[in-house]
Write a protein that holds these residues in place. Structure first.
Motif, PDB file in Angstrom:
ATOM      1  N   GLN A   3     -33.847 -93.295  29.512  1.00 46.70           N
ATOM      2  CA  GLN A   3     -34.887 -94.259  29.144  1.00 46.70           C
ATOM      3  C   GLN A   3     -36.159 -93.538  28.722  1.00 46.70           C
ATOM      4  N   GLU A   4     -36.536 -92.522  29.500  1.00 42.25           N
ATOM      5  CA  GLU A   4     -37.760 -91.766  29.197  1.00 42.25           C
ATOM      6  C   GLU A   4     -37.621 -91.018  27.875  1.00 42.25           C
ATOM      7  N   GLU A   7     -26.963 -92.076  39.754  1.00 40.09           N
ATOM      8  CA  GLU A   7     -26.893 -93.084  38.694  1.00 40.09           C
ATOM      9  C   GLU A   7     -26.041 -92.641  37.511  1.00 40.09           C
ATOM     10  N   ALA A  13     -38.081 -87.501  35.498  1.00 45.69           N
ATOM     11  CA  ALA A  13     -37.112 -88.541  35.858  1.00 45.69           C
ATOM     12  C   ALA A  13     -36.270 -88.004  37.008  1.00 45.69           C
ATOM     13  N   ARG A  46     -30.169 -92.317  34.470  1.00 45.62           N
ATOM     14  CA  ARG A  46     -30.529 -93.482  33.659  1.00 45.62           C
ATOM     15  C   ARG A  46     -32.010 -93.442  33.268  1.00 45.62           C
ATOM     16  N   ARG A  47     -32.860 -93.105  34.238  1.00 47.21           N
ATOM     17  CA  ARG A  47     -34.288 -93.015  33.920  1.00 47.21           C
ATOM     18  C   ARG A  47     -34.542 -91.897  32.915  1.00 47.21           C
ATOM     19  N   ASP A  64     -33.331 -89.564  38.065  1.00 45.55           N
ATOM     20  CA  ASP A  64     -31.917 -89.909  37.936  1.00 45.55           C
ATOM     21  C   ASP A  64     -31.544 -89.976  36.453  1.00 45.55           C
ATOM     22  N   ASP A 113     -33.268 -84.600  40.830  1.00 48.19           N
ATOM     23  CA  ASP A 113     -33.346 -85.589  41.903  1.00 48.19           C
ATOM     24  C   ASP A 113     -34.047 -85.049  43.148  1.00 48.19           C
TER      25      ASP A 113
END
Length: 228
Positions: free
Chosen positions: A39-40, A57, A31, A35-36, A33, A9
């Motif tokens: 997803q990545e 997150e 990323a 969550r990202r 956070d 972060d």
């Protein structure tokens, strides 16, 4: 080209890692956070992950557990959390290595290279492994001199079980509690004195310089590592 997912972060940290990894010809995604990060990782599965624990997150430990539910890609935790209990918890949750901030960039990059070299759980290594002047064959349970005429070595059944846990994960940091569970069973996780005695014996038998081991290493407060 290996793909590395960097999760942190701190924008400056992300930028520094991205520059250094790309300079060494890695493909890098980032990323900021939790969550990202997931997803990545889902959309572009990485070959390795560098993961901070203090994320917005979704906490880094939750990210780690989620990754371990579907991928065996090595995860190197890069965190400012220096408490040994935090380190052991991350390693037990599936992290392959743990580097504490502040850190030396060259050391982190060496850990990345080592993590990428080790076989995944889907590709276990069964080939004989050289340690010092000996060649260890886990399948045949035999230790043979690497050179003709060298000294012969015999390992006890417990030494074989400990060595098997370690050698099957080359380059990976393995917690003492994990080894104790695998070798002695649940309920023995606190018996760390067992490991001190047996690892000293393994080094005497296998390392060229037991006081300065090259292959069978102790990471104080965290666990043990086999370096090929």
């Amino acid at each position: 080209m290996s793909r590395i997912l960097v999760v942190d972060d701190e924008p400056q940290m992300l930028k520094a890692l991205q520059i250094n990894l790309r300079a060494r010809h890695y493909e890098v995604s980032t990323a900021s956070d939790g969550r990202r990060a997931l997803q990545e990782a889902t959309h572009n599965p990485p070959d390795a992950v560098i993961l901070d624990l203090g994320l917005p997150e979704l906490d880094g430990m939750e990210v780690l557990r989620s990754l371990r539910s579907w991928t065996s890609a090595p995860v190197i935790v890069l965190s400012g959390r220096a408490d040994p209990r935090e380190k052991v918890a991350a390693l037990d949750a599936g992290a392959d290595d743990y580097v504490t901030k502040p850190f030396a960039m060259n050391e982190l990059l060496a850990r990345v290279r080592a993590a990428l070299r080790r076989p995944t759980s889907e590709e276990p290594s069964a080939a004989p492994i050289r340690i010092g002047d000996q060649v260890v064959d886990l399948e045949r349970h035999v230790v043979e001199p690497a050179e003709e005429g060298g000294p012969s070595v015999r390992l006890t059944p417990t030494e074989w079980r400990i060595l098997a846990v370690l050698l099957q994960q080359p380059g990976r940091l393995v917690t003492g509690s994990h080894i104790l569970r695998q070798v002695w069973g649940p309920g023995h996780e606190e018996n760390t004195n067992y490991l001190r005695v047996y690892f000293a014996g393994l080094r005497r038998k296998l390392e060229r310089e037991p006081a300065r081991p090259r292959h069978i290493l102790t990471e104080p407060g965290m666990g043990y590592r086999f370096e090929p």
